[in-house]
Design an enzyme around this catalytic site. Structure first.
Site, mmCIF file in Angstrom:
data_model
loop_
_atom_site.group_PDB
_atom_site.id
_atom_site.type_symbol
_atom_site.label_atom_id
_atom_site.label_comp_id
_atom_site.label_asym_id
_atom_site.label_seq_id
_atom_site.Cartn_x
_atom_site.Cartn_y
_atom_site.Cartn_z
ATOM 1 C CG HIS A 246 -5.461 -2.135 -0.330
ATOM 2 N ND1 HIS A 246 -4.744 -1.661 -1.520
ATOM 3 C CD2 HIS A 246 -4.820 -1.527 0.646
ATOM 4 C CE1 HIS A 246 -3.552 -0.893 -1.255
ATOM 5 N NE2 HIS A 246 -3.925 -0.691 0.186
ATOM 6 C CB SER B 227 -1.079 0.175 1.265
ATOM 7 O OG SER B 227 -1.898 0.922 1.221
ATOM 8 C CG ASP C 239 -6.183 -2.921 -4.373
ATOM 9 O OD1 ASP C 239 -7.127 -2.032 -3.722
ATOM 10 O OD2 ASP C 239 -5.143 -2.431 -4.125
#
Length: 519
Positions: free
Chosen positions: A458, A193, A420
Site C-alpha cells: 500500500h 491512499s 496492497d
C-alpha cells in the site's frame, strides 16, 4: 459515450490567459508582503500566521525561500461540542512556476501535514520545483490522526469526505493571486491512499478544480473496504491461538517465516507468467495462485503450512461474502510483494493485536453511519450492510461519471500497487473498467490511464519497482498534449520496465529481447 474534442476551445482559452498574464502586474514575495497576507479578507477564513522562510529544512531536505501561510476555514463548534475547522498549510515559493499543487492526505487525515509537495516515490518534492503547494487536515484536528470521532459529527464527515479539498483549493488560489498578483495557470492534485480517494472525488465532484490528477492506491470505496477489515478479523479469530481470556493473538497464527514462505511461493508459481523466468513477477494480475501445494502432509514444518493457515489466507484474499455467498468487496490479488503482515497480522505477542485492521477505529465511526464508537468489528454481521450504505454517500468515490472533468480537458493518472493488502487493486481495476464501458477504450485513453504496479504494498514499498515520473507525465499531458509513456524502475532485484496502461500488461518479448506492453 463519445467525448467531443475541445482542443480548439482550450487553445483559444490558453491564448486569452496568456494575454491576461502578459498585462497583469507580477508581485515579488518579501518578508513584508508575506506577513501582510495575514490581513487578506476572504469568507470564513482566519489566517493564523504568514511567515517568509528563507532557509527551511524539513527531514533533511532544504526548501527554497517561500511564504508559508497557516490558516483555518469555517471555524465552528460542532453538534458534539467540539471545535472544528478546515486547517491548511499553503507554501508559495519566491521563484514560482505559475502552477498550483494540492498535496493529498492520508488515512482519515486529522493533522495539517507540511505542504512541501510530496511526490511519487523517488521524485523531488514539488515545492523544490517551484510549485505553490497546499495541504489540509480534512476538516478536523484532535491531536491524533487515529482519532476517528469526527465521523460522529455530520459536517465534519462531509468535510473529510470531499468538502475540505474544495475549500482549501479555492482559498489557496485566492491567496496565490494576492501574493503574486496573478493567477495560477494550471492546477494539479497528487495523492495516494486517502489522497487517491480525494483525487477521484475531485474529478467527480469538483471537476474544474484541477487540470491534472494523479490518484494512487485510492481508498475509493472504503465503506466496502472495511467489510474486508471485519472479514479478516473474523477469519483469523477462528484459527488464531488464544490467550488465557480466549482472545485471538494474530501474530501467532502467521509467524513471519510462514508469511515469507507463502509470498516466496507466490513468486515461484507466477514468475514465468510475464514471459521470463527471472525470479520476479512483473504481471501480477495473471497470477492464479494455488496455496494448497504448501500444505503439510503431516506435522507442521518449516517448509509447509497448516490447512487452517491455507484456508485463512485464501479466504482473506477471496474477500468478504454474506450468508448467501455473495461477494461484498473485491478480492485481493496474489502478489509476492504483499504487505500482508502489516495489515492483517501485526507483531503484538499479546492482546490487543496491532495489525492495521485490528487497530482501525474509522470502521466504527466514519465508514459506517450512524457511527458507533462501541461497534465490535470482530462480530460483524455480513448480512446487515445498512450502516455501510448510509456512509457511502459521504466518503466513497465510485461513480464513473466524470463527464465535466473530461469535457474541461482534465487528465487522470491512476495507479494501484498489486501487493496492497489493505485496499483491493482489483476494486480499483473494476472502477477503471466502468470508465472504459462509459467512454470507450479509445476515448478513455485520451484523458485517463491506469497502471497496476506489481510487487508493491500500500505504501509503494516492496520487492517491485516503484519509481516513476507521474507528475512530470501529467504536466506534459495537460500542458503539451503528450500522452504518458513512462518507465518504472527500482525493486529487488533492481530493474526497469515500461509502465503499461490497462488493459495492456508488460511481457517479455523473446524476439526483441525486450519488454513490451501487450493486450
Amino acid at each position: 459515450m463519445s467525448i467531443k474534442s475541445t482542443a480548439a476551445a482550450r487553445i483559444a482559452l490558453a491564448a486569452s490567459i496568456s494575454a491576461f498574464f502578459a498585462t497583469t502586474a507580477s508581485a515579488d514575495l518579501t518578508d513584508q508582503s508575506c506577513e501582510a497576507i495575514t490581513d487578506f479578507a476572504y469568507p470564513d477564513l482566519r489566517i493564523e500566521s504568514a511567515q517568509y522562510l528563507q532557509d527551511a529544512i524539513i527531514r533533511d531536505v532544504a526548501y527554497p525561500p517561500h511564504c508559508r501561510v497557516l490558516g483555518f476555514l469555517e471555524e465552528r463548534t460542532g453538534t458534539d461540542g467540539k471545535a472544528y475547522a478546515t486547517g491548511f498549510d499553503l507554501r508559495m515559493p519566491q521563484d514560482w512556476n505559475d502552477r498550483f499543487f494540492f498535496q493529498g492526505g492520508g488515512g482519515t487525515d486529522g493533522s495539517v501535514r507540511n505542504a512541501v509537495g510530496t511526490n511519487t516515490r523517488g521524485n523531488p518534492d514539488t515545492l523544490t520545483l517551484g510549485y505553490a503547494v497546499a495541504s489540509t487536515d480534512g476538516g478536523h484536528n484532535f491531536g491524533s490522526r487515529s482519532d476517528a470521532s469526527f465521523g460522529l459529527e455530520r459536517k465534519a464527515l462531509i468535510d473529510y469526505g470531499y468538502n475540505s479539498v474544495e475549500l482549501v483549493s479555492l482559498a489557496s488560489k485566492a491567496l496565490i493571486r494576492e501574493a503574486y498578483g496573478r493567477h495560477a495557470k494550471t492546477s494539479y492534485f497528487l495523492g495516494a491512499s486517502n489522497g487517491g480517494r480525494q483525487g477521484l472525488q475531485a474529478a467527480m465532484r469538483h471537476p474544474n478544480m484541477f487540470d491534472g490528477i494523479v490518484a494512487g492506491t485510492p481508498i475509493k470505496e472504503q465503506t466496502r473496504g472495511h467489510l474486508a477489515t471485519a472479514w479478516s478479523l473474523v477469519v483469523l479469530a477462528e484459527m488464531a491461538p488464544k490467550d488465557d481470556q480466549g482472545r485471538p493473538i494474530l501474530s501467532k497464527a502467521f509467524p513471519d517465516a510462514d508469511i515469507e514462505l507463502i509470498l516466496g511461493d507466490i513468486t515461484t508459481q507466477c514468475d514465468g507468467l510475464d514471459g521470463l523466468d527471472d525470479g520476479v513477477v512483473d504481471s501480477a494480475r495473471l497470477c492464479n495462485y494455488d496455496i494448497s501445494t504448501l500444505i503439510c502432509d503431516a506435522e507442521k514444518g518449516e517448509d509447509c503450512i497448516t490447512p487452517a493457515q491455507a484456508t485463512a489466507f485464501s479466504k482473506i484474499h477471496e474477500g468478504p461474502v454474506n450468508s448467501k455467498g455473495e461477494e461484498l468487496y473485491a478480492p485481493m490479488p496474489y502478489d509476492g510483494g504483499a504487505d500482508f503482515k502489516i495489515w492483517h497480522i501485526g507483531d503484538a505477542e499479546e492482546w490487543p493485536n496491532n495489525g492495521r485492521r485490528a487497530r482501525n477505529q474509522s470502521i466504527k465511526m466514519v465508514f459506517r453511519q450512524p457511527g458507533d464508537p462501541n461497534f465490535d468489528p470482530w462480530s460483524f454481521d455480513f448480512d446487515d450492510l445498512a450502516a455501510v450504505e448510509n456512509a457511502s454517500q459521504f466518503v466513497d468515490a465510485k461513480s464513473p461519471d466524470i463527464d465535466a472533468f473530461v469535457l474541461g480537458g482534465g487528465k487522470l493518472i491512476l495507479y494501484h500497487a498489486m501487493g496492497d493488502s489493505g485496499i483491493s487493486a482489483i476494486d480499483t481495476t473494476r472502477w477503471f473498467e466502468t470508465l472504459l464501458e462509459r467512454y470507450g477504450v479509445t476515448e478513455t485513453a485520451k484523458f485517463a490511464q491506469f497502471y497496476q504496479l506489481p510487487g508493491l504494498g500500500h505504501g509503494r514499498l516492496g520487492i517491485g519497482p516503484s519509481k516513476f515520473p507521474a507528475l512530470e507525465a501529467i504536466v506534459a499531458w495537460v500542458e503539451e498534449g503528450q500522452v504518458p509513456e513512462m518507465q518504472i524502475s527500482g525493486g529487488t532485484p533492481e530493474r526497469t520496465r515500461p509502465m503499461c496502461p490497462y488493459p495492456t500488461f508488460v511481457t517479455w518479448n523473446p524476439s526483441s529481447e525486450n519488454w513490451d506492453c501487450q493486450d
